[in-house]
Motif scaffolding. Structure first.
Motif, PDB file in Angstrom:
ATOM      1  N   GLN A 331       7.157  19.029  12.144  1.00  0.00           N
ATOM      2  CA  GLN A 331       7.496  20.275  11.478  1.00  0.00           C
ATOM      3  C   GLN A 331       6.404  20.752  10.541  1.00  0.00           C
ATOM      4  O   GLN A 331       6.501  21.845   9.986  1.00  0.00           O
ATOM      5  CB  GLN A 331       8.804  20.095  10.710  1.00  0.00           C
ATOM      6  CG  GLN A 331       9.987  19.844  11.622  1.00  0.00           C
ATOM      7  CD  GLN A 331      11.288  19.757  10.846  1.00  0.00           C
ATOM      8  OE1 GLN A 331      11.268  19.736   9.633  1.00  0.00           O
ATOM      9  NE2 GLN A 331      12.391  19.695  11.540  1.00  0.00           N
ATOM     10  N   ALA A 334       1.345  24.079  12.905  1.00  0.00           N
ATOM     11  CA  ALA A 334       1.479  25.505  13.204  1.00  0.00           C
ATOM     12  C   ALA A 334       1.914  25.694  14.653  1.00  0.00           C
ATOM     13  O   ALA A 334       1.466  24.985  15.559  1.00  0.00           O
ATOM     14  CB  ALA A 334       0.142  26.211  12.954  1.00  0.00           C
ATOM     15  N   PRO A 364       6.123  36.500   4.524  1.00  0.00           N
ATOM     16  CA  PRO A 364       5.502  35.367   3.809  1.00  0.00           C
ATOM     17  C   PRO A 364       5.274  34.125   4.668  1.00  0.00           C
ATOM     18  O   PRO A 364       4.383  33.339   4.370  1.00  0.00           O
ATOM     19  CB  PRO A 364       6.504  35.077   2.682  1.00  0.00           C
ATOM     20  CG  PRO A 364       7.797  35.652   3.159  1.00  0.00           C
ATOM     21  CD  PRO A 364       7.447  36.840   3.991  1.00  0.00           C
ATOM     22  N   PHE A 365       6.055  33.924   5.721  1.00  0.00           N
ATOM     23  CA  PHE A 365       5.924  32.704   6.519  1.00  0.00           C
ATOM     24  C   PHE A 365       4.932  32.853   7.663  1.00  0.00           C
ATOM     25  O   PHE A 365       4.622  31.876   8.353  1.00  0.00           O
ATOM     26  CB  PHE A 365       7.282  32.280   7.077  1.00  0.00           C
ATOM     27  CG  PHE A 365       7.987  33.354   7.871  1.00  0.00           C
ATOM     28  CD1 PHE A 365       7.670  33.562   9.209  1.00  0.00           C
ATOM     29  CD2 PHE A 365       8.938  34.146   7.278  1.00  0.00           C
ATOM     30  CE1 PHE A 365       8.316  34.539   9.937  1.00  0.00           C
ATOM     31  CE2 PHE A 365       9.599  35.127   8.004  1.00  0.00           C
ATOM     32  CZ  PHE A 365       9.280  35.333   9.334  1.00  0.00           C
ATOM     33  N   VAL A 366       4.425  34.041   7.917  1.00  0.00           N
ATOM     34  CA  VAL A 366       3.476  34.267   9.016  1.00  0.00           C
ATOM     35  C   VAL A 366       2.089  33.854   8.551  1.00  0.00           C
ATOM     36  O   VAL A 366       1.623  34.265   7.478  1.00  0.00           O
ATOM     37  CB  VAL A 366       3.499  35.732   9.469  1.00  0.00           C
ATOM     38  CG1 VAL A 366       2.429  35.988  10.525  1.00  0.00           C
ATOM     39  CG2 VAL A 366       4.881  36.085  10.025  1.00  0.00           C
ATOM     40  N   LEU A 367       1.411  33.037   9.363  1.00  0.00           N
ATOM     41  CA  LEU A 367       0.102  32.492   8.999  1.00  0.00           C
ATOM     42  C   LEU A 367      -1.029  33.430   9.418  1.00  0.00           C
ATOM     43  O   LEU A 367      -0.901  34.190  10.381  1.00  0.00           O
ATOM     44  CB  LEU A 367      -0.095  31.124   9.655  1.00  0.00           C
ATOM     45  CG  LEU A 367       0.959  30.046   9.345  1.00  0.00           C
ATOM     46  CD1 LEU A 367       0.637  28.770  10.121  1.00  0.00           C
ATOM     47  CD2 LEU A 367       1.035  29.777   7.858  1.00  0.00           C
ATOM     48  N   VAL A 393       3.463  30.419  12.813  1.00  0.00           N
ATOM     49  CA  VAL A 393       4.232  29.984  11.643  1.00  0.00           C
ATOM     50  C   VAL A 393       4.024  28.484  11.457  1.00  0.00           C
ATOM     51  O   VAL A 393       3.652  27.764  12.392  1.00  0.00           O
ATOM     52  CB  VAL A 393       5.736  30.293  11.790  1.00  0.00           C
ATOM     53  CG1 VAL A 393       5.982  31.778  11.825  1.00  0.00           C
ATOM     54  CG2 VAL A 393       6.314  29.613  13.024  1.00  0.00           C
ATOM     55  N   ASN A 394       4.272  28.034  10.235  1.00  0.00           N
ATOM     56  CA  ASN A 394       4.125  26.616   9.919  1.00  0.00           C
ATOM     57  C   ASN A 394       5.491  25.946  10.078  1.00  0.00           C
ATOM     58  O   ASN A 394       6.313  25.929   9.170  1.00  0.00           O
ATOM     59  CB  ASN A 394       3.613  26.445   8.488  1.00  0.00           C
ATOM     60  CG  ASN A 394       3.168  25.022   8.224  1.00  0.00           C
ATOM     61  OD1 ASN A 394       2.913  24.272   9.157  1.00  0.00           O
ATOM     62  ND2 ASN A 394       3.088  24.646   6.967  1.00  0.00           N
ATOM     63  N   GLY A 395       5.735  25.386  11.244  1.00  0.00           N
ATOM     64  CA  GLY A 395       7.025  24.764  11.531  1.00  0.00           C
ATOM     65  C   GLY A 395       7.535  25.181  12.889  1.00  0.00           C
ATOM     66  O   GLY A 395       6.800  25.724  13.721  1.00  0.00           O
ATOM     67  N   ASP A 397      10.744  27.076  15.046  1.00  0.00           N
ATOM     68  CA  ASP A 397      11.903  27.961  15.009  1.00  0.00           C
ATOM     69  C   ASP A 397      13.038  27.294  15.781  1.00  0.00           C
ATOM     70  O   ASP A 397      13.363  27.658  16.910  1.00  0.00           O
ATOM     71  CB  ASP A 397      11.541  29.310  15.625  1.00  0.00           C
ATOM     72  CG  ASP A 397      12.541  30.385  15.244  1.00  0.00           C
ATOM     73  OD1 ASP A 397      13.516  30.052  14.543  1.00  0.00           O
ATOM     74  OD2 ASP A 397      12.360  31.542  15.657  1.00  0.00           O
ATOM     75  N   ASN A 401      14.949  27.242  10.695  1.00  0.00           N
ATOM     76  CA  ASN A 401      13.973  28.127  10.069  1.00  0.00           C
ATOM     77  C   ASN A 401      14.250  29.600  10.382  1.00  0.00           C
ATOM     78  O   ASN A 401      14.104  30.455   9.540  1.00  0.00           O
ATOM     79  CB  ASN A 401      12.568  27.740  10.534  1.00  0.00           C
ATOM     80  CG  ASN A 401      12.220  26.316  10.121  1.00  0.00           C
ATOM     81  OD1 ASN A 401      12.372  25.948   8.973  1.00  0.00           O
ATOM     82  ND2 ASN A 401      11.759  25.521  11.062  1.00  0.00           N
ATOM     83  N   PHE A 403      12.744  32.098  12.276  1.00  0.00           N
ATOM     84  CA  PHE A 403      11.649  33.036  12.043  1.00  0.00           C
ATOM     85  C   PHE A 403      11.833  34.330  12.841  1.00  0.00           C
ATOM     86  O   PHE A 403      11.357  35.383  12.431  1.00  0.00           O
ATOM     87  CB  PHE A 403      10.315  32.393  12.436  1.00  0.00           C
ATOM     88  CG  PHE A 403       9.981  31.164  11.644  1.00  0.00           C
ATOM     89  CD1 PHE A 403       9.971  31.200  10.265  1.00  0.00           C
ATOM     90  CD2 PHE A 403       9.695  29.965  12.271  1.00  0.00           C
ATOM     91  CE1 PHE A 403       9.664  30.067   9.522  1.00  0.00           C
ATOM     92  CE2 PHE A 403       9.377  28.836  11.549  1.00  0.00           C
ATOM     93  CZ  PHE A 403       9.370  28.882  10.164  1.00  0.00           C
TER      94      PHE A 403
END
Length: 449
Positions: A331, A334, A364-367, A393-395, A397, A401, A403
């Motif tokens: 988790q 990316a 905020p969660f988009v890298l 994303v970091n993690g 879906d 989460n 996303f």
């Protein structure tokens, strides 16, 4: 006691020696002096313990908020303070025993008093010191009865009788005393093994520089070594020849070959998983059978998957070796996802990528690395132009989460803000109107003349 039932005579044969001893003590001046010495030792021990206990409490109580090995050791020693009174009485009695034996040449009463003080210490140890439920049960039903038998002076006779009682199981022979000793020692050894295993597991898990798979492998290796050593030590305590264990091991090998193949396969598969490290605790996986979730625990037999709705699925280790496994990585890594949408044919599609990429990048969660949002034209549909935006994303879906939902909301709001329509499916129906030909009129019959 003649003429009494046999059981009464047997009980009297056990009680009579003690009754004789009690009569001798009651009529002996030396015995009375020893009783007085016991009382004096107890009173002195009580006075000393009342003075020493507050001092020991202050010395052993650590300052509030402190932690560490020294603090733990001080708290551990403080738990034994309730034993100060009986142990001091035992010490003072032992000191007086030498004086009594030198004067009267006898110390039977003193020796009995010492055993009684040890019995009181055992009772206090179980009630006030032990906190573990298993140890308290063991102390209540083993330590206290044994200390009582020792206090009344019957421990040696009882031990001899149990040693003389032999139990034979095939080629293996052992005494009843060895069996009882083995049960008690086995209970203590395996409790100590479980405690040591928990402590070693906590220590290994705290070593964050090790890979998760390495930590799990080290925990399993420590568990095998701890309980293996406990088993061998127990065999030695019971006096069982290890060659008999070799025969048992051969029988166990035959059993594995005949009926325990799956258990052995899962055990070996678990070791392979830990050695390879390709699948470990924290990974989100999906198996061919449809099971998917985050690995929360790896045991010698199976892996435990936790789904996004909180359910636990136990999957045998063999499935991770013999079937296809999709690992979405742990988790903390990316991962790339995409969201599809459509716009009307009346839209200037050249503006759509910039609008959507800006809106999705603001989440905020988009890298931004390894790549920012990328909006692509996917094709021309029957009633709309199809797009898709890819984002990292970091993690995972995985349902926790979620996303995808905020991304779709961002796309909708961005399109509405710029007046871009997301059309309904449209169909063009051509209706051709033609005047149908008039049906032929029926001919009238001529009137008959």
């Amino acid at each position: 006691m003649e003429g009494q039932p046999e059981i009464v005579q047997q009980l009297w044969s056990w009680v009579e020696p003690g009754w004789q001893v009690a009569q001798d003590w009651l009529t002996s001046p030396a015995a009375w002096s020893q009783f007085a010495l016991l009382v004096a030792a107890f009173v002195l021990a009580r006075i000393v313990s009342q003075r020493l206990t507050p001092i020991a409490e202050r010395l052993l109580t650590p300052p509030e908020g402190r932690s560490g090995m020294i603090v733990t050791a001080r708290l551990f020693v403080r738990r034994f303070l309730p034993l100060m009174l009986p142990l001091l009485a035992w010490v003072f009695t032992a000191m007086g025993e030498e004086i009594t034996r030198s004067i009267f040449g006898s110390g039977a009463v003193i020796a009995f008093g010492k055993r009684v003080f040890l019995f009181l210490a055992a009772r206090l140890f179980v009630r006030a010191v032990l906190t573990d439920p298993f140890l308290r049960v063991l102390g209540r039903y083993v330590l206290i009865p044994v200390s009582f038998v020792y206090a009344v002076g019957l421990l040696d006779d009882l031990t001899l009788r149990l040693e003389e009682t032999i139990i034979a199981l095939g080629n293996i022979k052992f005494s009843l005393m060895a069996l009882i000793r083995g049960l008690i020692a086995g209970s203590l050894l395996f409790w100590l093994g479980a405690w040591s295993n928990r402590q070693s597991a906590d220590y290994i898990k705290a070593q964050q520089e090790l890979r998760p798979a390495t930590r799990e492998l080290a925990i399993k290796a420590a568990e095998v070594m701890i309980f293996g050593a406990a088993f061998l030590l127990l065999m030695s305590i019971m006096g069982i020849d290890l060659t008999a264990v070799a025969v048992l091991g051969g029988a166990l090998g035959v059993g594995i070959g005949l009926g325990l193949q799956q258990i052995a396969a899962n055990f070996v598969s678990g070791i392979i998983l830990l050695l390879e490290g390709q699948t470990t605790v924290g990974d989100y996986v999906e198996l061919d059978g449809g099971e998917k979730g985050t690995i929360v625990k790896m045991t010698a037999r199976a892996c435990v998957l936790e789904t996004f709705d909180g359910k636990w699925i136990v999957v045998p280790n063999e499935h991770f070796i013999t079937t296809r496994v999709v690992n979405y990585s742990d988790q903390g890594s990316a991962n790339r996802y995409e969201a599809e949408f459509s716009v009307s044919y009346d839209t200037d599609i050249n503006k759509v990528p910039e609008i959507i990429e800006t809106a999705v990048a603001a989440l905020p969660f988009v890298l931004k690395t390894p790549d920012g949002p990328d909006c692509e034209l996917r094709g021309f549909g029957d009633s709309a132009v199809n797009f898709a935006v890819e984002y990292w994303v970091n993690g995972i879906d995985d349902g926790k989460n979620r996303f995808g939902s905020p991304v779709l909301f961002a796309i909708w709001n961005a399109l509405k803000e710029h007046g871009i329509e997301m059309p309904y499916p449209q169909r063009v129906v051509h209706h051709r109107h033609e005047t149908p030909p008039e049906p032929p009129k029926p001919r009238r019959r001529r009137a008959e003349a």
